[in-house]
Motif scaffolding. Sequence first.
Motif, PDB file in Angstrom:
ATOM      1  N   SER A 200       0.729  -1.223   0.180  1.00  0.00           N
ATOM      2  CA  SER A 200      -0.092  -0.186  -0.073  1.00  0.00           C
ATOM      3  C   SER A 200       0.839   1.423  -0.094  1.00  0.00           C
ATOM      4  O   SER A 200       0.321   2.441  -0.451  1.00  0.00           O
ATOM      5  CB  SER A 200      -0.951   0.106   1.218  1.00  0.00           C
ATOM      6  N   SER A 201       2.010   1.311   0.499  1.00  0.00           N
ATOM      7  CA  SER A 201       3.145   2.301   0.378  1.00  0.00           C
ATOM      8  C   SER A 201       3.503   2.618  -1.190  1.00  0.00           C
ATOM      9  O   SER A 201       4.236   1.815  -1.703  1.00  0.00           O
ATOM     10  CB  SER A 201       4.134   2.184   1.453  1.00  0.00           C
ATOM     11  N   VAL A 202       3.338   3.593  -1.561  1.00  0.00           N
ATOM     12  CA  VAL A 202       3.807   4.089  -2.839  1.00  0.00           C
ATOM     13  C   VAL A 202       5.077   3.865  -3.031  1.00  0.00           C
ATOM     14  O   VAL A 202       5.645   3.545  -4.207  1.00  0.00           O
ATOM     15  CB  VAL A 202       3.069   5.507  -3.336  1.00  0.00           C
ATOM     16  N   PRO A 203       5.961   4.578  -2.118  1.00  0.00           N
ATOM     17  CA  PRO A 203       7.402   4.371  -2.375  1.00  0.00           C
ATOM     18  C   PRO A 203       8.097   2.996  -2.259  1.00  0.00           C
ATOM     19  O   PRO A 203       8.568   2.715  -3.219  1.00  0.00           O
ATOM     20  CB  PRO A 203       8.047   5.264  -1.309  1.00  0.00           C
ATOM     21  N   ARG A 204       7.332   2.145  -1.432  1.00  0.00           N
ATOM     22  CA  ARG A 204       7.804   0.998  -1.480  1.00  0.00           C
ATOM     23  C   ARG A 204       7.366   0.083  -2.799  1.00  0.00           C
ATOM     24  O   ARG A 204       8.157  -0.989  -3.286  1.00  0.00           O
ATOM     25  CB  ARG A 204       7.284   0.128  -0.222  1.00  0.00           C
ATOM     26  N   ARG A 205       6.233   0.206  -3.144  1.00  0.00           N
ATOM     27  CA  ARG A 205       5.737  -0.183  -4.408  1.00  0.00           C
ATOM     28  C   ARG A 205       6.768   0.010  -5.507  1.00  0.00           C
ATOM     29  O   ARG A 205       7.057  -1.001  -6.390  1.00  0.00           O
ATOM     30  CB  ARG A 205       4.301   0.370  -4.657  1.00  0.00           C
ATOM     31  N   TYR A 206       7.188   1.081  -5.632  1.00  0.00           N
ATOM     32  CA  TYR A 206       8.037   1.327  -6.891  1.00  0.00           C
ATOM     33  C   TYR A 206       9.436   0.634  -6.491  1.00  0.00           C
ATOM     34  O   TYR A 206       9.874   0.088  -7.330  1.00  0.00           O
ATOM     35  CB  TYR A 206       8.499   3.103  -6.690  1.00  0.00           C
ATOM     36  N   VAL A 207       9.765   0.453  -5.332  1.00  0.00           N
ATOM     37  CA  VAL A 207      11.172  -0.260  -5.055  1.00  0.00           C
ATOM     38  C   VAL A 207      10.631  -1.633  -5.486  1.00  0.00           C
ATOM     39  O   VAL A 207      11.729  -2.390  -6.112  1.00  0.00           O
ATOM     40  CB  VAL A 207      11.433  -0.298  -3.512  1.00  0.00           C
ATOM     41  N   TYR A 208       9.804  -2.280  -5.165  1.00  0.00           N
ATOM     42  CA  TYR A 208       9.450  -3.738  -5.469  1.00  0.00           C
ATOM     43  C   TYR A 208       9.466  -3.910  -6.790  1.00  0.00           C
ATOM     44  O   TYR A 208       9.936  -4.788  -7.501  1.00  0.00           O
ATOM     45  CB  TYR A 208       8.075  -4.102  -4.675  1.00  0.00           C
ATOM     46  N   LEU A 209       8.432  -3.027  -7.677  1.00  0.00           N
ATOM     47  CA  LEU A 209       8.837  -3.040  -9.125  1.00  0.00           C
ATOM     48  C   LEU A 209      10.053  -3.072  -9.639  1.00  0.00           C
ATOM     49  O   LEU A 209      10.367  -3.690 -10.470  1.00  0.00           O
ATOM     50  CB  LEU A 209       7.668  -2.119  -9.629  1.00  0.00           C
ATOM     51  N   ALA A 210      10.835  -2.269  -9.049  1.00  0.00           N
ATOM     52  CA  ALA A 210      12.286  -1.833  -9.544  1.00  0.00           C
ATOM     53  C   ALA A 210      13.011  -3.226  -9.336  1.00  0.00           C
ATOM     54  O   ALA A 210      13.913  -3.468 -10.125  1.00  0.00           O
ATOM     55  CB  ALA A 210      12.768  -0.690  -9.215  1.00  0.00           C
ATOM     56  N   LEU A 211      12.744  -3.707  -8.377  1.00  0.00           N
ATOM     57  CA  LEU A 211      13.573  -4.817  -7.983  1.00  0.00           C
ATOM     58  C   LEU A 211      13.147  -6.245  -8.716  1.00  0.00           C
ATOM     59  O   LEU A 211      13.862  -7.191  -8.850  1.00  0.00           O
ATOM     60  CB  LEU A 211      13.229  -5.145  -6.351  1.00  0.00           C
ATOM     61  N   TRP A 212      11.967  -6.417  -8.992  1.00  0.00           N
ATOM     62  CA  TRP A 212      11.424  -7.431  -9.684  1.00  0.00           C
ATOM     63  C   TRP A 212      11.578  -7.501 -11.026  1.00  0.00           C
ATOM     64  O   TRP A 212      11.931  -8.574 -11.676  1.00  0.00           O
ATOM     65  CB  TRP A 212       9.852  -7.602  -9.119  1.00  0.00           C
ATOM     66  N   VAL A 213      10.889  -6.589 -11.866  1.00  0.00           N
ATOM     67  CA  VAL A 213      10.743  -6.400 -13.267  1.00  0.00           C
ATOM     68  C   VAL A 213      11.888  -6.472 -14.114  1.00  0.00           C
ATOM     69  O   VAL A 213      12.182  -7.208 -15.190  1.00  0.00           O
ATOM     70  CB  VAL A 213       9.731  -5.340 -13.660  1.00  0.00           C
ATOM     71  N   PRO A 214      12.855  -5.457 -14.040  1.00  0.00           N
ATOM     72  CA  PRO A 214      13.920  -5.008 -14.981  1.00  0.00           C
ATOM     73  C   PRO A 214      14.833  -6.320 -14.799  1.00  0.00           C
ATOM     74  O   PRO A 214      15.391  -6.916 -15.508  1.00  0.00           O
ATOM     75  CB  PRO A 214      14.592  -3.909 -14.329  1.00  0.00           C
ATOM     76  N   ASN A 215      14.954  -6.977 -13.333  1.00  0.00           N
ATOM     77  CA  ASN A 215      15.734  -8.029 -13.220  1.00  0.00           C
ATOM     78  C   ASN A 215      15.251  -9.349 -14.076  1.00  0.00           C
ATOM     79  O   ASN A 215      16.093 -10.181 -14.420  1.00  0.00           O
ATOM     80  CB  ASN A 215      15.956  -8.541 -11.507  1.00  0.00           C
ATOM     81  N   GLY A 216      13.952  -9.538 -13.671  1.00  0.00           N
ATOM     82  CA  GLY A 216      13.368 -10.887 -14.254  1.00  0.00           C
ATOM     83  C   GLY A 216      13.413 -10.721 -16.095  1.00  0.00           C
ATOM     84  O   GLY A 216      13.721 -11.732 -16.466  1.00  0.00           O
ATOM     85  N   LEU A 217      13.407  -9.573 -16.569  1.00  0.00           N
ATOM     86  CA  LEU A 217      13.417  -9.581 -18.045  1.00  0.00           C
ATOM     87  C   LEU A 217      14.776 -10.074 -18.410  1.00  0.00           C
ATOM     88  O   LEU A 217      14.901 -10.596 -19.533  1.00  0.00           O
ATOM     89  CB  LEU A 217      13.033  -8.275 -18.283  1.00  0.00           C
ATOM     90  N   ILE A 218      15.834  -9.649 -17.589  1.00  0.00           N
ATOM     91  CA  ILE A 218      17.071  -9.856 -18.164  1.00  0.00           C
ATOM     92  C   ILE A 218      17.607 -11.572 -17.805  1.00  0.00           C
ATOM     93  O   ILE A 218      18.231 -12.036 -18.522  1.00  0.00           O
ATOM     94  CB  ILE A 218      18.181  -8.616 -17.284  1.00  0.00           C
ATOM     95  N   VAL A 219      16.821 -11.918 -16.457  1.00  0.00           N
ATOM     96  CA  VAL A 219      17.169 -13.273 -16.574  1.00  0.00           C
ATOM     97  C   VAL A 219      16.507 -14.001 -17.710  1.00  0.00           C
ATOM     98  O   VAL A 219      16.972 -15.044 -17.999  1.00  0.00           O
ATOM     99  CB  VAL A 219      16.503 -13.634 -15.147  1.00  0.00           C
ATOM    100  N   GLY A 220      15.641 -13.601 -18.215  1.00  0.00           N
ATOM    101  CA  GLY A 220      14.852 -14.096 -19.412  1.00  0.00           C
ATOM    102  C   GLY A 220      15.758 -14.004 -20.424  1.00  0.00           C
ATOM    103  O   GLY A 220      15.838 -15.145 -21.399  1.00  0.00           O
TER     104      GLY A 220
END
Length: 399
Positions: free
Chosen positions: A212-232
């Motif tokens: 629910s915290s917007v700052p934390r939400r941005y951090v989670y998305l930045a941790l998950w998505v760019p990393n996951g795409l490059i592991v692809g």
Amino acid sequence: MRTYRELFAAPEFTPLFLTSTLQVAGSTVSGLALGTLVYAATGSPLLSALSMFGPNLAQVVGATLLLSAADRLPPRAALCGLSLLFALGTAVQAVPGLPTAALFAVLLALGATASLGGGVRSGLLNEILAREGYLLGRSVLNMSAGTTQICGFAVGGVLVTALSPRGTLLTAAALYLAAAAVARFGLGRRPPRATGRPSIAATWRDNARLWSSVPRRYVYLALWVPNGLIVGCESLFVPYAPGHAGLLLACAALGMLVGDTLTGRFVPPWWRERLGAPLRLLLAAPYLVFALHPPLPLAAAAVALASVGFAASLLLQERLMALTPDELSGHALGLHSSGMLTMQGVGAALAGAVAQYTSPSTAMALMAAASVTVTLALAPGLRPLSRPKDPVPGGAQEV
């Protein structure tokens, strides 16, 4: 805390380091043995791959059902118990004649509980080290994990040949038992970080609070998505260069090691907030060269350079801890680990699907372009922090 001497002098860091290393070694050796065992039994490359990497996808189950326990269980007891559970499960997989369906059932159950183990370890690391020492400690654990995986795959290959896959699984079970012993006798007794009983409802409630915290939400998305795409992208090394995939994977591991070492040990605090976005762009940009189907030396150099950018995760984890109450630190880091591994599985599946209709090199370039796009889109929400982390429950409302 700026030196490795200071880090290993911190009480309980060394046993936590050894416990984590032994668990990674057990996971690596058992994964190779399971892949070999399943392929020999079924002849299916898909089932063999799922036996090695399928547990990553099961982490999403643990993230939605189990993570509240990461902060509500005594850390030493939790780590010891989980290591014993993995030792038992791995030994069961070595039973001759075990049906493949039963083997996968055990495997997925262990994969789901692995998310809890990640949360407990990360939360305990945050307790053991002063807040300014977390980045260095996390980087050392990352370097140990990468090195252990490289050595584990090499040693695991020898063990599979010398002992058979089932003998290798029993060796992995012994490594888990050693991890349990180190946790039990090396770590101190600590109370849980949060009160209350762990439950599915508590897991959902804490997940909702963290998200629910917007700052934390941005951090989670930045941790998950760019990393996951490059592991692809990395998942396509075999079809891109069938005879040299090992070299490309080694270059990726080398780049990660360099990035974690430089960022964890040498980057001063005032640079950390500013390096996050450049490192995430570095993670993806070199892969754009694969659109030209580069020769092997250039491809290897691009992979090594790009993998330095994985160090961005260290900076984002430090930011996440600055935005998270202490009693939720284990849950928050466990959610990061589970989401990252899940997105890596999704990224591999997506890259494989794109490559099926185009080519491995084109798919890698497209995944890299998508990663760059996501990083740029998230940049406005990841500006340097201007306020302290959220207060404990009952304080001011979260953003």
